[in-house]
Design an enzyme around this catalytic site. Sequence first.
Site, mmCIF file in Angstrom:
data_model
loop_
_atom_site.group_PDB
_atom_site.id
_atom_site.type_symbol
_atom_site.label_atom_id
_atom_site.label_comp_id
_atom_site.label_asym_id
_atom_site.label_seq_id
_atom_site.Cartn_x
_atom_site.Cartn_y
_atom_site.Cartn_z
ATOM 1 N N LYS A 56 0.828 -1.206 0.000
ATOM 2 C CA LYS A 56 0.000 0.000 0.000
ATOM 3 C C LYS A 56 0.871 1.268 0.000
ATOM 4 O O LYS A 56 2.063 1.204 0.337
ATOM 5 C CB LYS A 56 -0.944 -0.059 1.197
ATOM 6 C CG LYS A 56 -1.881 -1.283 1.132
ATOM 7 C CD LYS A 56 -2.898 -1.305 2.261
ATOM 8 C CE LYS A 56 -3.810 -2.527 2.138
ATOM 9 N NZ LYS A 56 -4.865 -2.557 3.146
ATOM 10 N N HIS A 103 -1.766 -5.803 1.360
ATOM 11 C CA HIS A 103 -3.073 -6.411 1.108
ATOM 12 C C HIS A 103 -2.864 -7.791 0.495
ATOM 13 O O HIS A 103 -1.900 -8.017 -0.229
ATOM 14 C CB HIS A 103 -3.867 -5.531 0.138
ATOM 15 C CG HIS A 103 -5.075 -6.222 -0.429
ATOM 16 N ND1 HIS A 103 -6.261 -6.296 0.245
ATOM 17 C CD2 HIS A 103 -5.245 -6.888 -1.599
ATOM 18 C CE1 HIS A 103 -7.130 -6.996 -0.479
ATOM 19 N NE2 HIS A 103 -6.533 -7.352 -1.609
ATOM 20 N N THR A 143 -5.195 -8.347 10.118
ATOM 21 C CA THR A 143 -5.467 -7.007 9.582
ATOM 22 C C THR A 143 -5.037 -5.906 10.546
ATOM 23 O O THR A 143 -4.469 -4.900 10.141
ATOM 24 C CB THR A 143 -7.000 -6.875 9.338
ATOM 25 O OG1 THR A 143 -7.413 -8.004 8.579
ATOM 26 C CG2 THR A 143 -7.345 -5.603 8.603
ATOM 27 N N PHE A 203 -15.379 2.323 7.425
ATOM 28 C CA PHE A 203 -14.042 2.782 7.026
ATOM 29 C C PHE A 203 -13.860 2.847 5.504
ATOM 30 O O PHE A 203 -12.778 3.142 5.018
ATOM 31 C CB PHE A 203 -12.979 1.859 7.642
ATOM 32 C CG PHE A 203 -13.171 0.404 7.295
ATOM 33 C CD1 PHE A 203 -12.702 -0.112 6.094
ATOM 34 C CD2 PHE A 203 -13.832 -0.460 8.167
ATOM 35 C CE1 PHE A 203 -12.876 -1.454 5.776
ATOM 36 C CE2 PHE A 203 -14.006 -1.798 7.855
ATOM 37 C CZ PHE A 203 -13.532 -2.304 6.647
HETATM 38 P P1 CMP Z 1 -7.018 -5.283 3.492
HETATM 39 O O1 CMP Z 1 -6.470 -6.589 3.822
HETATM 40 O O2 CMP Z 1 -6.485 -4.559 2.316
HETATM 41 O O3 CMP Z 1 -8.600 -5.428 3.343
HETATM 42 C C1 CMP Z 1 -9.502 -4.395 3.606
HETATM 43 C C2 CMP Z 1 -8.844 -3.208 4.234
HETATM 44 O O4 CMP Z 1 -9.726 -2.365 4.943
HETATM 45 C C3 CMP Z 1 -7.891 -3.673 5.302
HETATM 46 O O5 CMP Z 1 -6.789 -4.307 4.757
HETATM 47 C C4 CMP Z 1 -7.636 -2.362 6.015
HETATM 48 O O6 CMP Z 1 -6.796 -1.497 5.278
HETATM 49 C C5 CMP Z 1 -9.029 -1.789 6.029
HETATM 50 N N1 CMP Z 1 -9.774 -2.115 7.272
HETATM 51 C C6 CMP Z 1 -10.285 -3.321 7.621
HETATM 52 N N2 CMP Z 1 -10.940 -3.242 8.807
HETATM 53 C C7 CMP Z 1 -10.865 -1.968 9.215
HETATM 54 C C8 CMP Z 1 -11.342 -1.246 10.339
HETATM 55 N N3 CMP Z 1 -12.047 -1.844 11.296
HETATM 56 N N4 CMP Z 1 -11.052 0.085 10.425
HETATM 57 C C9 CMP Z 1 -10.350 0.700 9.464
HETATM 58 N N5 CMP Z 1 -9.873 0.065 8.353
HETATM 59 C C10 CMP Z 1 -10.113 -1.237 8.229
#
Ligand code: CMP
Length: 628
Positions: free
Chosen positions: A455, A563, A536, A502
């Site tokens: 990212k 990701h 995550t 989010f």
């Molecule tokens: P990623 O694995 O790219 O998949 C979805 C993305 O959303 C995650 O990583 C984070 O960047 C974001 N994300 C997931 N859960 C939350 C949360 N509770 N609050 C803020 N961002 C989130």
Amino acid sequence: MASKKKDIALQIIISNQEQWEESLSSKGLLVVDVYQAWCGPCKTAVSLFRKIKNELGDDLLQFAVAEADSIDALEKYRGKCEPTFLFFGGGELVAVVRGVNAPLLQKTIIDQLEAEKNVLNQGLERKVVKDEALLVEEEETSPIPAQVEDDELLPSGKSYTVAIIKPDAVAHGKADEIIMKIQEAGFEILANEEKTMTESEVRDFYQHRAGEEKFQELIQFMSSGPCHVLIISKSGEEDVIPAWREFIGPTDVEVAKTEKPESLRAQYGTEILYNAVHGSNDTEQASRELAFFFPTFKQQHQHTDESVFMSPERTLALIRPEVLRGRKDEVLQCIQEAGFSIAMQKEVMLSEQQVKEFYQEHVNEDYYPALQQQMTSGPILALALVKDNAVKLWRNALGPTKITEAINEAPDSLRARFTPSEGAINQLHGSSSPVSAEKEINFFFPVEHTLAAIKPDAMEEHRDEIMERIQGAGFTISQIKETNLSQEMAEEFYKEHKGKPFYEQLVEYMCRGPCLMMTLSKENAVQEWRSLMGPTDPTEAQTAAPDSLRSLFAKSILENAVHGASNINHATEKIQFIFGDIDLDGHISWTSNETSTQNTTKDIQQNEERNETTALPGNEEESVQDDS
Ligand code: CMP
């Protein structure tokens, strides 16, 4: 003849062969700065020497400067632009330091002075070294073993790593010196091949680093001239890899110089790319690199006459539904206690078609309907187990195929211990041979492709470290591109999260700057990349997976550095979204037990379309029913 050497405040000046010999005959430790007439002695070292001399105030420690051109004994040092410090104890060479590396110089002086005092006071033997530049018969006395012949066997019971002395070090004439240091440090060099890699070989060898900014530079550098490819081992070291990595020091030469000044990279590297030496990251990588450079090299097996490639053997284990339902943890504990490591695991729900394919050879047996019924009655757990001689040892641990035999003749065997009832299908499977193991592992863990992204914030701060971890984990980077996501693309990419609180922030975050998009390929790639990323939320990652990428590099649950697709279907979809239509050959989808218990028609079709056979080869022994 009287000495013409002049005593100056700190250093003795040695100007000819006679003075050289006289200086060497003095008692104690003599540290000589060998310099070239055109550049003069090293000024930077003087203040360090003065400081040490003041601190130690020891008469047994002397410093000198010697001009290479005017002293016969230093003939081999003429024309060398790098400062060289020679350490003599009682006139014998005891250490060599090249380059003005203050911490290393200080450490070497203190260590060697102490060693020399031990020689003088306690009669200990002096540890003399050779600097090949001083040896006249350099070629004849070279301690380097000749290149090994094809199909030569590596001795059993030892671990190996592949090392490369890179073109920069070789071009600067350091190869022999490095080899000498490797041997002095107690490593054994089992093979040493001088090789100039072609650009395409470098590209293959470093394919996992394809995404790095300096990849092209890396290719040019590594193919710029000969390097030395070595197989290294160390007696008494169960795993030579950490010992070797410690010895070469951190990748970044600057870090190496401050944190590990005595390491090879600190001494011979000039910058992160030109860091003089390479070492495998782990056993898996060592094995791949061994196969890359020495394709016919084999390791003799410890317990048998068989020889196998160096990586520890793998075997497939299955835990069938009845035992999996209630006693999964118990079985896993037994596996661990028996010393197997679990390289991959997957809980899957098999279709009848898939059972048929796996047990092709058994389809016409009386017990097949019962076996099929059992195998499709619930999720099974497939495990790739790793250990030396894994196939045989796992089968030994399982015990007899027939349950009654297992209970009566081998009550401690796993099949006897984990059986629901007499007359039932045995609940544990093990591959019958190494060949069959690889086929079966491939059946359950085919090469997968997943989508990975670095990212925007992590691109700026941790790109190289993340790429290095991807490399270390053995992923192949099949596709790579740096992309500035537009708002529409980011929205589409994360459409599953639309409506979540989010979502807007996430889209904004992903559009802040370029992302690095990659298709990573490997057996079990989806799950393995997710494990490497960690949870995550970095707070959770720090406790649950402290070594994971998110634990190390994520700033928050939103700005979480990397990701990865969450399952194989997402992976396929997102790869297509980012890279367009590409051929994902050999890819088979399993329906994960976590998401569903039904296989889709597409899964079965993909399974049927695979070319290689995944059924067990003729294996008389492998009957799964107690037919007594
Ligand atoms: P990623 O694995 O790219 O998949 C979805 C993305 O959303 C995650 O990583 C984070 O960047 C974001 N994300 C997931 N859960 C939350 C949360 N509770 N609050 C803020 N961002 C989130």
